[in-house]
Design an enzyme around this catalytic site. Sequence first.
Site, short mmCIF file in Angstrom:
data_model
loop_
_atom_site.label_atom_id
_atom_site.label_comp_id
_atom_site.label_asym_id
_atom_site.label_seq_id
_atom_site.Cartn_x
_atom_site.Cartn_y
_atom_site.Cartn_z
N SER A 37 0.79 -1.23 0.00
CA SER A 37 0.00 0.00 0.00
C SER A 37 0.82 1.28 0.00
O SER A 37 0.36 2.30 -0.51
CB SER A 37 -0.96 0.01 1.19
OG SER A 37 -0.25 -0.13 2.41
N ASP A 340 -3.37 8.10 7.72
CA ASP A 340 -4.26 7.22 8.46
C ASP A 340 -3.38 6.37 9.38
O ASP A 340 -2.20 6.66 9.56
CB ASP A 340 -5.16 6.39 7.53
CG ASP A 340 -4.39 5.49 6.57
OD1 ASP A 340 -3.23 5.13 6.88
OD2 ASP A 340 -4.94 5.14 5.50
N HIS A 343 -0.47 4.71 7.13
CA HIS A 343 0.15 5.35 5.97
C HIS A 343 0.49 6.81 6.26
O HIS A 343 -0.25 7.50 6.95
CB HIS A 343 -0.79 5.26 4.76
CG HIS A 343 -1.25 3.87 4.46
ND1 HIS A 343 -2.50 3.40 4.85
CD2 HIS A 343 -0.63 2.84 3.85
CE1 HIS A 343 -2.61 2.14 4.47
NE2 HIS A 343 -1.50 1.77 3.86
#
Length: 389
Positions: A37, A340, A343
Amino acid sequence: MAAAAAAAAFFLFALSLHAELGLGVGCYTSIFSFGASSVDTGNFLILTGNSCRAGRLPYGETFFHHPTGRFSDGRLIIDFIAQAMGLPLVKPYLGGGGAEDFRHGANFAVVGATALDVDYFFSRGIENITSNNSLSVQLRWFEQLLPSLCSSASDCAAFLSNALFSVGQIGSNDYNNPFFQNRSAGEIATFVPDVVSAIGSAIEKLIEIGARTMVVPGSFPMGCCPAYLNIFQGEKQESYDPRTGCINWLNDFAIRHNRLLVEELQRLRRRHPEVAILYADVYHATMAIFDSPYDYGFEEPVLEACCGYDGGSGRLNATVQFGDEGSSVCGDPSKKIWWDVLHTTEAANRIIAGGLLGPYTVPPISQACLDVNWEVVGFHDGDGHLASA
Protein backbone atom coordinates in the site's frame (compact mmCIF):
# COMPACT_ATOMS: atom_id res chain seq x y z
CA MET A 1 17.43 23.75 12.88
CA ALA A 2 19.48 20.57 13.11
CA ALA A 3 17.52 18.54 10.57
CA ALA A 4 17.47 21.34 8.01
CA ALA A 5 21.18 21.96 8.50
CA ALA A 6 21.95 18.27 7.99
CA ALA A 7 19.84 18.16 4.83
CA ALA A 8 21.48 21.31 3.49
CA ALA A 9 24.92 19.86 4.17
CA PHE A 10 23.96 16.74 2.24
CA PHE A 11 22.70 18.82 -0.67
CA LEU A 12 26.02 20.62 -0.98
CA PHE A 13 27.86 17.30 -0.66
CA ALA A 14 25.71 15.81 -3.43
CA LEU A 15 26.48 18.68 -5.76
CA SER A 16 30.21 18.33 -5.13
CA LEU A 17 29.96 14.56 -5.57
CA HIS A 18 28.29 15.00 -8.94
CA ALA A 19 31.14 17.19 -10.15
CA GLU A 20 33.87 15.09 -8.55
CA LEU A 21 32.73 11.77 -9.98
CA GLY A 22 32.29 13.18 -13.46
CA LEU A 23 29.44 10.78 -14.11
CA GLY A 24 27.35 11.34 -17.19
CA VAL A 25 24.25 13.47 -17.00
CA GLY A 26 21.05 11.51 -17.28
CA CYS A 27 18.94 9.20 -15.24
CA TYR A 28 16.62 6.29 -15.76
CA THR A 29 14.13 6.19 -18.58
CA SER A 30 11.58 4.12 -16.64
CA ILE A 31 10.64 2.91 -13.16
CA PHE A 32 9.07 -0.46 -12.37
CA SER A 33 7.83 -0.73 -8.81
CA PHE A 34 6.58 -3.65 -6.74
CA GLY A 35 5.17 -3.63 -3.23
CA ALA A 36 2.12 -2.97 -1.09
CA SER A 37 0.00 0.00 0.00
CA SER A 38 2.83 2.47 0.57
CA VAL A 39 3.70 2.06 -3.14
CA ASP A 40 0.34 1.30 -4.80
CA THR A 41 -0.66 4.11 -7.18
CA GLY A 42 -4.09 2.69 -7.99
CA ASN A 43 -4.07 -1.07 -8.60
CA PHE A 44 -6.15 -1.94 -5.53
CA LEU A 45 -8.76 0.67 -6.45
CA ILE A 46 -9.00 -0.84 -9.94
CA LEU A 47 -9.41 -4.31 -8.43
CA THR A 48 -12.01 -3.42 -5.80
CA GLY A 49 -13.84 -0.35 -7.08
CA ASN A 50 -16.10 1.43 -4.63
CA SER A 51 -15.12 -0.81 -1.71
CA CYS A 52 -11.65 0.80 -1.65
CA ARG A 53 -11.68 3.66 0.83
CA ALA A 54 -8.75 5.30 -0.98
CA GLY A 55 -11.19 5.75 -3.84
CA ARG A 56 -13.03 8.37 -1.81
CA LEU A 57 -12.12 11.79 -0.51
CA PRO A 58 -10.33 12.93 1.60
CA TYR A 59 -7.78 10.50 0.11
CA GLY A 60 -5.91 12.38 -2.63
CA GLU A 61 -7.13 15.79 -1.50
CA THR A 62 -3.75 17.52 -1.13
CA PHE A 63 -2.08 17.19 -4.53
CA PHE A 64 -4.47 15.50 -6.94
CA HIS A 65 -7.62 17.05 -5.41
CA HIS A 66 -9.42 13.78 -6.07
CA PRO A 67 -8.91 10.16 -4.97
CA THR A 68 -6.49 8.11 -7.07
CA GLY A 69 -6.26 4.91 -5.02
CA ARG A 70 -3.15 6.12 -3.19
CA PHE A 71 -3.37 5.55 0.54
CA SER A 72 -2.36 9.09 1.43
CA ASP A 73 -3.63 12.63 1.10
CA GLY A 74 -1.38 13.10 -1.94
CA ARG A 75 1.81 11.77 -3.47
CA LEU A 76 3.68 8.68 -2.30
CA ILE A 77 7.44 8.26 -1.91
CA ILE A 78 7.63 6.59 -5.34
CA ASP A 79 5.86 9.60 -6.88
CA PHE A 80 8.43 12.03 -5.50
CA ILE A 81 11.30 9.85 -6.70
CA ALA A 82 9.82 9.67 -10.20
CA GLN A 83 9.29 13.44 -10.32
CA ALA A 84 12.79 14.16 -9.01
CA MET A 85 14.16 12.03 -11.85
CA GLY A 86 12.09 13.85 -14.44
CA LEU A 87 9.78 10.91 -15.11
CA PRO A 88 5.98 10.75 -15.15
CA LEU A 89 4.18 9.36 -12.13
CA VAL A 90 4.31 5.57 -12.36
CA LYS A 91 1.04 4.23 -13.75
CA PRO A 92 -0.78 1.30 -12.14
CA TYR A 93 -0.38 -1.81 -14.27
CA LEU A 94 -3.98 -2.93 -13.81
CA GLY A 95 -5.15 0.34 -15.37
CA GLY A 96 -4.30 -1.23 -18.70
CA GLY A 97 -3.07 0.47 -21.84
CA GLY A 98 -0.66 -0.12 -24.66
CA ALA A 99 3.11 -0.22 -24.79
CA GLU A 100 3.41 3.56 -25.00
CA ASP A 101 1.49 3.91 -21.73
CA PHE A 102 4.19 1.92 -19.93
CA ARG A 103 7.34 3.03 -21.76
CA HIS A 104 8.27 5.04 -18.67
CA GLY A 105 7.47 2.20 -16.30
CA ALA A 106 4.63 0.52 -14.45
CA ASN A 107 3.52 0.08 -10.87
CA PHE A 108 2.61 -3.46 -9.84
CA ALA A 109 2.17 -2.81 -6.11
CA VAL A 110 -1.16 -3.70 -4.49
CA VAL A 111 -2.58 -2.80 -1.11
CA GLY A 112 -2.29 -5.74 1.27
CA ALA A 113 0.33 -7.57 -0.78
CA THR A 114 2.80 -9.84 1.00
CA ALA A 115 6.32 -10.89 0.10
CA LEU A 116 5.39 -14.51 0.79
CA ASP A 117 2.64 -16.29 -1.12
CA VAL A 118 -0.70 -16.46 0.66
CA ASP A 119 -0.48 -20.25 1.02
CA TYR A 120 2.37 -19.73 3.50
CA PHE A 121 -0.04 -17.94 5.81
CA PHE A 122 -3.12 -20.05 5.10
CA SER A 123 -1.16 -23.13 6.17
CA ARG A 124 -0.58 -21.40 9.51
CA GLY A 125 -4.21 -20.32 9.93
CA ILE A 126 -3.48 -16.66 9.12
CA GLU A 127 -5.81 -14.85 6.74
CA ASN A 128 -4.98 -12.09 4.30
CA ILE A 129 -8.36 -10.46 3.93
CA THR A 130 -7.09 -7.61 1.75
CA SER A 131 -5.17 -9.09 -1.18
CA ASN A 132 -3.71 -12.29 -2.58
CA ASN A 133 -1.50 -10.40 -5.05
CA SER A 134 1.83 -11.32 -3.49
CA LEU A 135 5.25 -10.38 -4.81
CA SER A 136 5.39 -13.48 -7.03
CA VAL A 137 2.06 -12.49 -8.63
CA GLN A 138 3.40 -9.00 -9.33
CA LEU A 139 6.49 -10.48 -10.96
CA ARG A 140 4.27 -12.53 -13.28
CA TRP A 141 2.45 -9.33 -14.28
CA PHE A 142 5.78 -7.75 -15.17
CA GLU A 143 6.73 -10.78 -17.26
CA GLN A 144 3.41 -10.50 -19.09
CA LEU A 145 3.97 -6.81 -19.80
CA LEU A 146 7.62 -6.98 -20.92
CA PRO A 147 7.10 -8.43 -24.44
CA SER A 148 5.05 -5.35 -25.34
CA LEU A 149 7.91 -3.06 -24.32
CA CYS A 150 10.82 -4.71 -26.17
CA SER A 151 10.91 -7.14 -29.07
CA SER A 152 14.27 -8.92 -28.92
CA ALA A 153 16.87 -10.00 -26.39
CA SER A 154 19.17 -7.11 -27.29
CA ASP A 155 16.29 -4.63 -27.31
CA CYS A 156 15.15 -5.82 -23.88
CA ALA A 157 18.69 -5.73 -22.49
CA ALA A 158 19.08 -2.11 -23.59
CA PHE A 159 15.64 -1.11 -22.30
CA LEU A 160 16.03 -2.79 -18.90
CA SER A 161 19.56 -1.46 -18.37
CA ASN A 162 18.08 2.05 -18.28
CA ALA A 163 15.24 1.15 -15.92
CA LEU A 164 15.12 1.55 -12.15
CA PHE A 165 13.42 -1.32 -10.32
CA SER A 166 11.96 -0.63 -6.88
CA VAL A 167 11.36 -3.88 -5.01
CA GLY A 168 9.26 -2.68 -2.11
CA GLN A 169 8.34 -1.50 0.31
CA ILE A 170 7.15 -5.10 0.79
CA GLY A 171 6.98 -7.33 3.85
CA SER A 172 4.94 -5.19 6.22
CA ASN A 173 1.76 -7.15 5.61
CA ASP A 174 3.60 -10.41 6.24
CA TYR A 175 3.83 -9.10 9.82
CA ASN A 176 0.74 -6.86 10.04
CA ASN A 177 -1.74 -9.64 9.31
CA PRO A 178 -0.53 -12.02 12.05
CA PHE A 179 0.00 -9.20 14.55
CA PHE A 180 -3.53 -7.91 13.89
CA GLN A 181 -4.84 -11.49 14.32
CA ASN A 182 -3.27 -11.71 17.78
CA ARG A 183 -0.40 -14.01 16.91
CA SER A 184 2.57 -13.79 19.27
CA ALA A 185 5.66 -11.75 18.46
CA GLY A 186 7.73 -14.90 18.96
CA GLU A 187 5.83 -16.80 16.29
CA ILE A 188 5.89 -13.87 13.85
CA ALA A 189 9.64 -13.46 14.37
CA THR A 190 10.11 -16.91 12.83
CA PHE A 191 8.62 -15.57 9.57
CA VAL A 192 11.32 -12.92 9.07
CA PRO A 193 13.98 -15.11 7.36
CA ASP A 194 11.33 -16.45 4.98
CA VAL A 195 10.06 -12.96 4.16
CA VAL A 196 13.60 -11.77 3.41
CA SER A 197 14.26 -14.88 1.35
CA ALA A 198 11.14 -14.19 -0.76
CA ILE A 199 12.37 -10.65 -1.45
CA GLY A 200 15.78 -12.04 -2.40
CA SER A 201 14.18 -14.56 -4.75
CA ALA A 202 12.23 -11.76 -6.46
CA ILE A 203 15.44 -9.81 -6.97
CA GLU A 204 17.12 -12.89 -8.44
CA LYS A 205 14.20 -13.30 -10.83
CA LEU A 206 14.39 -9.68 -11.97
CA ILE A 207 18.15 -9.99 -12.55
CA GLU A 208 17.51 -13.12 -14.61
CA ILE A 209 15.01 -11.15 -16.70
CA GLY A 210 17.51 -8.34 -17.24
CA ALA A 211 17.20 -5.75 -14.44
CA ARG A 212 20.49 -3.94 -13.76
CA THR A 213 19.59 -1.33 -11.13
CA MET A 214 17.40 -2.08 -8.13
CA VAL A 215 16.51 -0.13 -5.03
CA VAL A 216 15.20 -2.24 -2.16
CA PRO A 217 13.49 -0.41 0.72
CA GLY A 218 13.57 -1.81 4.23
CA SER A 219 10.86 -1.70 6.87
CA PHE A 220 9.31 1.42 8.35
CA PRO A 221 9.60 1.85 12.14
CA MET A 222 6.64 -0.30 13.15
CA GLY A 223 6.67 0.93 16.74
CA CYS A 224 5.82 4.47 15.64
CA CYS A 225 2.75 3.39 13.64
CA PRO A 226 -0.62 4.53 15.08
CA ALA A 227 -2.23 1.16 14.36
CA TYR A 228 0.34 -0.64 16.48
CA LEU A 229 0.33 2.05 19.15
CA ASN A 230 -3.42 1.52 19.48
CA ILE A 231 -3.25 -2.29 19.55
CA PHE A 232 -0.49 -2.29 22.17
CA GLN A 233 -1.62 0.77 24.13
CA GLY A 234 -1.55 -1.29 27.33
CA GLU A 235 2.22 -1.74 27.13
CA LYS A 236 4.32 -0.94 30.19
CA GLN A 237 5.86 2.52 30.28
CA GLU A 238 9.37 1.15 29.85
CA SER A 239 8.33 -0.33 26.49
CA TYR A 240 8.18 3.17 24.99
CA ASP A 241 11.03 5.34 23.78
CA PRO A 242 10.81 8.37 26.12
CA ARG A 243 11.95 10.72 23.36
CA THR A 244 9.73 9.62 20.45
CA GLY A 245 6.90 7.72 22.15
CA CYS A 246 7.41 4.75 19.81
CA ILE A 247 7.27 1.16 21.09
CA ASN A 248 10.85 -0.09 21.33
CA TRP A 249 10.31 -3.82 20.84
CA LEU A 250 8.30 -3.28 17.66
CA ASN A 251 11.00 -1.03 16.25
CA ASP A 252 13.52 -3.72 17.19
CA PHE A 253 11.40 -6.16 15.16
CA ALA A 254 11.66 -3.87 12.13
CA ILE A 255 15.41 -3.45 12.69
CA ARG A 256 15.87 -7.24 12.66
CA HIS A 257 13.99 -7.48 9.35
CA ASN A 258 16.22 -4.75 7.93
CA ARG A 259 19.41 -6.36 9.21
CA LEU A 260 18.56 -9.68 7.55
CA LEU A 261 17.54 -7.85 4.38
CA VAL A 262 20.88 -6.02 4.23
CA GLU A 263 22.68 -9.35 4.65
CA GLU A 264 20.64 -10.82 1.80
CA LEU A 265 21.45 -7.84 -0.44
CA GLN A 266 25.14 -8.21 0.33
CA ARG A 267 24.93 -11.86 -0.69
CA LEU A 268 23.21 -10.88 -3.94
CA ARG A 269 25.81 -8.20 -4.68
CA ARG A 270 28.58 -10.77 -4.37
CA ARG A 271 26.66 -13.14 -6.63
CA HIS A 272 25.81 -10.43 -9.19
CA PRO A 273 28.58 -7.81 -9.21
CA GLU A 274 27.32 -6.49 -12.55
CA VAL A 275 24.04 -5.35 -10.95
CA ALA A 276 23.59 -2.23 -8.83
CA ILE A 277 21.57 -3.29 -5.77
CA LEU A 278 20.76 -0.32 -3.53
CA TYR A 279 19.38 -0.58 0.00
CA ALA A 280 16.90 2.19 0.87
CA ASP A 281 17.01 2.72 4.62
CA VAL A 282 13.38 3.77 5.07
CA TYR A 283 13.63 3.07 8.81
CA HIS A 284 16.24 5.72 9.58
CA ALA A 285 14.92 8.16 6.96
CA THR A 286 11.61 8.05 8.82
CA MET A 287 13.10 8.01 12.32
CA ALA A 288 14.93 11.23 11.46
CA ILE A 289 11.49 12.86 11.35
CA PHE A 290 10.32 11.33 14.64
CA ASP A 291 13.57 12.40 16.30
CA SER A 292 13.09 16.05 15.26
CA PRO A 293 9.48 16.48 14.09
CA TYR A 294 9.31 20.21 14.78
CA ASP A 295 12.34 20.88 12.58
CA TYR A 296 10.32 19.52 9.69
CA GLY A 297 7.19 21.53 10.50
CA PHE A 298 5.13 18.79 12.16
CA GLU A 299 3.00 19.46 15.20
CA GLU A 300 1.76 17.60 18.26
CA PRO A 301 0.45 15.02 18.74
CA VAL A 302 3.19 13.66 16.46
CA LEU A 303 2.16 9.99 16.60
CA GLU A 304 -1.53 10.62 16.02
CA ALA A 305 -2.90 10.15 12.50
CA CYS A 306 -4.68 12.87 10.59
CA CYS A 307 -7.78 10.72 10.76
CA GLY A 308 -9.50 8.14 12.88
CA TYR A 309 -9.08 9.59 16.37
CA ASP A 310 -11.83 10.86 18.65
CA GLY A 311 -11.32 14.49 19.51
CA GLY A 312 -7.60 14.24 20.18
CA SER A 313 -8.19 11.60 22.84
CA GLY A 314 -5.43 9.45 21.37
CA ARG A 315 -7.87 6.55 20.90
CA LEU A 316 -8.93 5.22 17.53
CA ASN A 317 -12.57 5.39 16.51
CA ALA A 318 -12.93 1.73 15.57
CA THR A 319 -16.53 2.14 14.40
CA VAL A 320 -15.78 4.40 11.40
CA GLN A 321 -13.28 3.77 8.59
CA PHE A 322 -11.49 6.86 7.33
CA GLY A 323 -13.01 7.81 4.00
CA ASP A 324 -16.44 6.59 5.10
CA GLU A 325 -19.32 8.90 5.87
CA GLY A 326 -18.95 10.26 9.38
CA SER A 327 -15.15 9.99 9.46
CA SER A 328 -13.10 13.00 10.50
CA VAL A 329 -9.96 14.56 9.07
CA CYS A 330 -7.44 16.97 10.56
CA GLY A 331 -7.41 20.57 9.41
CA ASP A 332 -3.91 20.58 7.93
CA PRO A 333 -2.38 17.25 6.80
CA SER A 334 0.94 19.00 6.10
CA LYS A 335 1.42 19.26 9.87
CA LYS A 336 0.96 15.53 10.40
CA ILE A 337 3.34 12.63 9.76
CA TRP A 338 0.61 9.97 9.61
CA TRP A 339 -2.35 10.26 7.25
CA ASP A 340 -4.26 7.22 8.46
CA VAL A 341 -3.20 4.63 11.02
CA LEU A 342 -0.90 2.79 8.59
CA HIS A 343 0.15 5.35 5.97
CA THR A 344 2.12 8.58 5.95
CA THR A 345 1.09 11.99 4.61
CA GLU A 346 2.37 13.59 1.44
CA ALA A 347 4.40 15.96 3.62
CA ALA A 348 6.18 13.05 5.31
CA ASN A 349 6.55 11.15 2.02
CA ARG A 350 8.32 14.12 0.48
CA ILE A 351 10.88 14.26 3.28
CA ILE A 352 11.45 10.49 3.27
CA ALA A 353 11.90 10.51 -0.52
CA GLY A 354 14.48 13.28 -0.17
CA GLY A 355 16.35 11.19 2.36
CA LEU A 356 16.28 8.13 0.11
CA LEU A 357 17.57 10.17 -2.83
CA GLY A 358 20.27 11.33 -0.44
CA PRO A 359 22.14 9.78 2.48
CA TYR A 360 19.69 7.00 3.35
CA THR A 361 20.26 4.84 0.26
CA VAL A 362 23.41 2.72 0.07
CA PRO A 363 25.13 3.02 -2.34
CA PRO A 364 23.74 6.52 -3.03
CA ILE A 365 21.32 6.91 -5.93
CA SER A 366 23.28 10.08 -6.72
CA GLN A 367 26.17 7.93 -7.91
CA ALA A 368 23.96 6.39 -10.57
CA CYS A 369 21.62 9.28 -11.31
CA LEU A 370 22.90 12.83 -11.41
CA ASP A 371 19.96 14.50 -13.07
CA VAL A 372 17.85 14.75 -9.90
CA ASN A 373 15.55 17.72 -9.39
CA TRP A 374 16.19 18.34 -5.69
CA GLU A 375 13.48 21.00 -5.39
CA VAL A 376 10.82 18.32 -5.88
CA VAL A 377 11.83 16.70 -2.58
CA GLY A 378 12.34 19.89 -0.62
CA PHE A 379 15.59 21.55 -1.73
CA HIS A 380 15.90 24.94 -3.38
CA ASP A 381 17.96 24.63 -6.53
CA GLY A 382 21.44 25.88 -5.83
CA ASP A 383 21.22 27.43 -2.38
CA GLY A 384 21.36 24.27 -0.29
CA HIS A 385 18.33 25.02 1.89
CA LEU A 386 15.19 23.05 2.51
CA ALA A 387 12.22 24.54 0.69
CA SER A 388 10.23 24.21 3.90
CA ALA A 389 12.93 25.77 6.09
